[in-house]
Design an enzyme around this catalytic site. Structure first.
Site, PDB file in Angstrom:
ATOM      1  N   SER A  96      10.274  45.194   3.457  1.00  0.00           N
ATOM      2  CA  SER A  96      10.755  45.990   4.756  1.00  0.00           C
ATOM      3  C   SER A  96      11.989  46.734   4.451  1.00  0.00           C
ATOM      4  CB  SER A  96      10.458  45.042   5.571  1.00  0.00           C
ATOM      5  OG  SER A  96      11.555  43.931   5.854  1.00  0.00           O
TER       6      SER A  96
ATOM      7  N   ASP B  87       7.220  48.641   3.244  1.00  0.00           N
ATOM      8  CA  ASP B  87       6.454  48.330   4.436  1.00  0.00           C
ATOM      9  C   ASP B  87       7.214  49.133   5.197  1.00  0.00           C
ATOM     10  OD1 ASP B  87       4.791  46.936   6.236  1.00  0.00           O
ATOM     11  OD2 ASP B  87       5.935  45.244   6.313  1.00  0.00           O
TER      12      ASP B  87
ATOM     13  N   GLU C 174       0.166  55.694   9.322  1.00  0.00           N
ATOM     14  CA  GLU C 174      -0.219  54.725  10.633  1.00  0.00           C
ATOM     15  C   GLU C 174      -0.331  55.840  11.732  1.00  0.00           C
ATOM     16  OE1 GLU C 174       1.826  51.056  11.381  1.00  0.00           O
ATOM     17  OE2 GLU C 174       1.058  51.127  13.509  1.00  0.00           O
TER      18      GLU C 174
ATOM     19  N   HIS D 225       2.607  42.314  15.614  1.00  0.00           N
ATOM     20  CA  HIS D 225       3.519  41.576  14.491  1.00  0.00           C
ATOM     21  C   HIS D 225       4.054  40.091  15.105  1.00  0.00           C
ATOM     22  CE1 HIS D 225       3.607  45.786  12.943  1.00  0.00           C
ATOM     23  NE2 HIS D 225       3.428  45.194  11.821  1.00  0.00           N
ATOM     24  N   GLY D 226       4.300  39.475  14.185  1.00  0.00           N
ATOM     25  CA  GLY D 226       5.124  38.222  14.879  1.00  0.00           C
ATOM     26  C   GLY D 226       4.183  36.951  14.981  1.00  0.00           C
TER      27      GLY D 226
ATOM     28  N   ALA E 179      -1.617  40.754  10.779  1.00  0.00           N
ATOM     29  CA  ALA E 179      -2.829  40.182  10.649  1.00  0.00           C
ATOM     30  C   ALA E 179      -2.389  38.436  10.179  1.00  0.00           C
ATOM     31  CB  ALA E 179      -3.445  40.621   9.437  1.00  0.00           C
ATOM     32  N   SER E 180      -1.376  38.131  10.409  1.00  0.00           N
ATOM     33  CA  SER E 180      -1.154  36.392  10.340  1.00  0.00           C
ATOM     34  C   SER E 180      -2.007  35.729  11.222  1.00  0.00           C
ATOM     35  CB  SER E 180       0.438  36.155  10.580  1.00  0.00           C
ATOM     36  OG  SER E 180       1.101  36.660   9.324  1.00  0.00           O
TER      37      SER E 180
ATOM     38  N   ILE F 272       0.461  40.282   5.598  1.00  0.00           N
ATOM     39  CA  ILE F 272       0.719  38.931   6.179  1.00  0.00           C
ATOM     40  C   ILE F 272       2.237  38.718   5.638  1.00  0.00           C
ATOM     41  CG2 ILE F 272       0.348  36.425   5.767  1.00  0.00           C
ATOM     42  CD1 ILE F 272      -2.646  37.454   4.826  1.00  0.00           C
TER      43      ILE F 272
ATOM     44  N   SER G 233       4.105  36.658   8.796  1.00  0.00           N
ATOM     45  CA  SER G 233       4.638  35.454   9.677  1.00  0.00           C
ATOM     46  C   SER G 233       4.002  34.358   8.937  1.00  0.00           C
ATOM     47  CB  SER G 233       4.151  35.786  11.063  1.00  0.00           C
ATOM     48  OG  SER G 233       4.909  36.819  11.717  1.00  0.00           O
TER      49      SER G 233
HETATM   50  P1  13P Z   1       2.512  39.518  10.708  1.00  0.00           P
HETATM   51  O1  13P Z   1       3.670  39.208  11.456  1.00  0.00           O
HETATM   52  O2  13P Z   1       1.182  39.027  11.562  1.00  0.00           O
HETATM   53  O3  13P Z   1       2.502  38.588   9.427  1.00  0.00           O
HETATM   54  O4  13P Z   1       2.388  41.136   9.994  1.00  0.00           O
HETATM   55  C1  13P Z   1       2.831  41.437   9.004  1.00  0.00           C
HETATM   56  C2  13P Z   1       2.846  43.000   8.782  1.00  0.00           C
HETATM   57  O5  13P Z   1       1.997  43.425   9.447  1.00  0.00           O
HETATM   58  C3  13P Z   1       3.907  43.367   7.955  1.00  0.00           C
HETATM   59  O6  13P Z   1       3.653  44.961   8.057  1.00  0.00           O
HETATM   60  O1  G3H Z   2       6.106  44.320  10.085  1.00  0.00           O
HETATM   61  C1  G3H Z   2       7.045  43.651   9.985  1.00  0.00           C
HETATM   62  C2  G3H Z   2       7.301  42.455   8.658  1.00  0.00           C
HETATM   63  O2  G3H Z   2       6.927  41.360   9.215  1.00  0.00           O
HETATM   64  C3  G3H Z   2       8.606  42.642   8.082  1.00  0.00           C
HETATM   65  O3  G3H Z   2       9.474  41.966   8.924  1.00  0.00           O
HETATM   66  O4  G3H Z   2      11.340  43.757   9.388  1.00  0.00           O
HETATM   67  O5  G3H Z   2      11.799  41.149   9.790  1.00  0.00           O
HETATM   68  O6  G3H Z   2      11.362  42.147   7.548  1.00  0.00           O
HETATM   69  P1  G3H Z   2      11.062  42.321   8.987  1.00  0.00           P
HETATM   70 ZN    ZN Z   3       3.401  45.919   9.888  1.00  0.00          ZN
END
Ligand code: 13P
Ligand code: G3H
Ligand code: ZN
Length: 311
Positions: free
Chosen positions: A50, A82, A134, A180-181, A215-216, A257, A259
Site C-alpha cells: 500500500s 494496493d 475498482e 476494510h479493517g 476479506a479478512s 488479506i 487485517s
Molecule cells: P482486510 O482489512 O479485510 O484485510 O482487507 C485488506 C484489503 O482489502 C487490502 O486491499
Molecule cells: O486496504 C488497505 C490495506 O489494509 C492496507 O492498509 O494502508 O494501512 O497499509 P494500510
Molecule cells: Zn483493499
C-alpha cells in the site's frame, strides 16, 4: 523465475474455481512468513504494497524483499500496488519493478474513474504491467482515509461492462458488502455478502477476474490471544470463511488479506511478551510473529483459497 504478472494465475484460478491470496506486506518477517507458507504448500502468491507500506518501509526495500522471496522459493509471485490513489503512484510502481498496480478511482465519478483508470492502463500495459480497477466503494479504513457506511456503495452490475471495455483493465474489484479493517459487521447481526451482485457481474463479464477486498475473517483464535494478553479488541468481526470459499469458487480470483496478518502477528508477539517479559532481542519476538503469519497463511491457502499445489 522473475516476479510475474497475475495474468496466468488468474486464468488458472478462474478455470479451477479457486482464488489467489493477495497479502499485504510491510516488512521482512511478513514477507517471509507468507512466502514460507506458500512454499510449503506450493501456492502462487500476490504480495501487495500500500502507499502506507511504501512510506513505512520504502519502495526499494519492499521490492528487494519480494525479489528475495522469489529467489528463495522459486514460486510464481506477483508484486502489486494496493489502492493506488492516482496516476503518479501507479507510474512510480510500474517504473519501480511492480508487475501489477491497482488504480482505485472508486471515490471518483464514473467518468473520472474511467479517465484515470484508462490513463494508468495505457502506461502500465506499455510496460508489461497489469491493472486492477475498482467500481463501488468499501466501507472502512485505508491509509487513514475512513469511508463511512453512508458513503460506501455496492457495485452496480449494469456499469461493469462499460467500465472494463472503456478502461481496458485486467481485473476488477467490486463492493459486495465486505469492508476494510477488523470491524466489518455490526455485533449481533449476521454477516451477509451480496452474492447476487457477484453473480450478475460474472454473467456480464464472462471469464473476467474479479477481486474481493476487505476479506479478512478476523479469526476468533487470534482475537482471543490478543485479548488474553492485554489487548482490547471488542466486537471485531470478519468475513466468514465459507463465504470466501464460495466467492473463490465463483468469479473471484484475488482475495485481499491484511487485517488477519496484523492480528496473527500481534497475537504471537503479545503472547510471547507475556510469557517472556525478560526478552528484548527483536529476533525472539519477531520469530514468533513470523511463525504466526506462516501458520495463518498456510491455513488460508489450504482451507479457504484452494490455491495449494497450483504454483
Ligand atoms: P482486510 O482489512 O479485510 O484485510 O482487507 C485488506 C484489503 O482489502 C487490502 O486491499
Ligand atoms: O486496504 C488497505 C490495506 O489494509 C492496507 O492498509 O494502508 O494501512 O497499509 P494500510
Ligand atoms: Zn483493499
Amino acid at each position: 523465475m522473475p516476479i510475474v504478472t497475475t495474468t496466468e494465475m488468474f486464468e488458472k484460478a478462474y478455470k479451477g474455481g479457486y482464488a489467489i491470496g493477495a497479502f499485504n506486506v510491510n516488512n521482512m518477517e511478513i514477507v517471509q512468513g507468507i512466502t514460507e507458507a506458500a512454499a510449503e504448500v506450493n501456492s502462487p502468491l500476490i504480495l501487495q504494497v500500500s502507499a502506507g507500506a511504501r512510506k513505512y518501509a520504502k519502495h526499494v526495500y519492499l521490492t528487494k524483499l519480494v525479489e528475495a522471496a522469489v529467489a528463495d522459493t522459486g514460486l510464481p509471485i506477483a508484486l502489486h500496488l494496493d489502492h493506488g490513489a492516482d496516476f503518479d503512484i501507479c507510474k512510480s510502481c510500474v517504473d519501480g519493478g511492480f508487475t501489477s498496480v491497482m488504480i482505485d478511482g472508486s471515490s471518483r465519478s464514473f467518468e473520472d474513474n474511467i479517465a484515470v483508470t484508462r490513463q494508468v492502463v495505457e502506461y502500465a500495459h506499455d510496460h508489461g504491467v497489469v491493472v486492477e480497477g475498482e467500481l463501488g466503494r468499501l466501507e472502512g479504513v485505508e491509509d487513514d482515509v475512513v469511508v463511512s457506511a453512508e458513503d460506501s456503495s455496492y457495485t452496480r452490475p449494469e456499469d461493469v461492462q462499460e467500465f472494463v471495455e472503456r478502461t481496458g483493465v485486467d481485473s476488477l474489484a467490486i463492493a459486495i458488502g465486505t469492508s476494510h479493517g477488523a470491524y466489518k459487521f455490526k455485533p449481533g447481526t449476521k454477516p451477509q455478502l451480496r452474492f447476487d451482485i457477484l453473480e450478475e457481474v460474472a454473467r456480464r463479464l464472462p471469464g473476467f477476474p474479479i477481486v474481493l477486498h476487505g476479506a479478512s475473517s478476523v479469526i476468533p483464535k487470534y482475537v482471543d490471544i490478543i485479548n488474553a494478553n492485554g489487548g482490547k479488541l471488542v466486537d471485531a468481526i470478519g468475513v466468514p470463511e465459507d463465504m470466501l470459499r464460495k466467492a473463490a469458487s465463483m468469479a473471484v480470483c484475488k482475495i485481499n488479506i491484511d487485517s488477519d496478518l496484523r492480528l496473527a502477528m500481534t497475537a504471537g508477539i503479545r503472547q510471547h511478551f507475556n510469557e517472556h517479559p525478560e526478552h528484548f532481542d527483536p529476533r525472539q519476538y519477531l520469530t514468533v510473529g513470523r511463525d504466526y503469519i506462516r501458520e495463518l497463511v498456510k491455513d488460508k491457502i489450504v482451507n479457504v483459497l484452494g490455491s495449494d499445489g497450483k504454483a
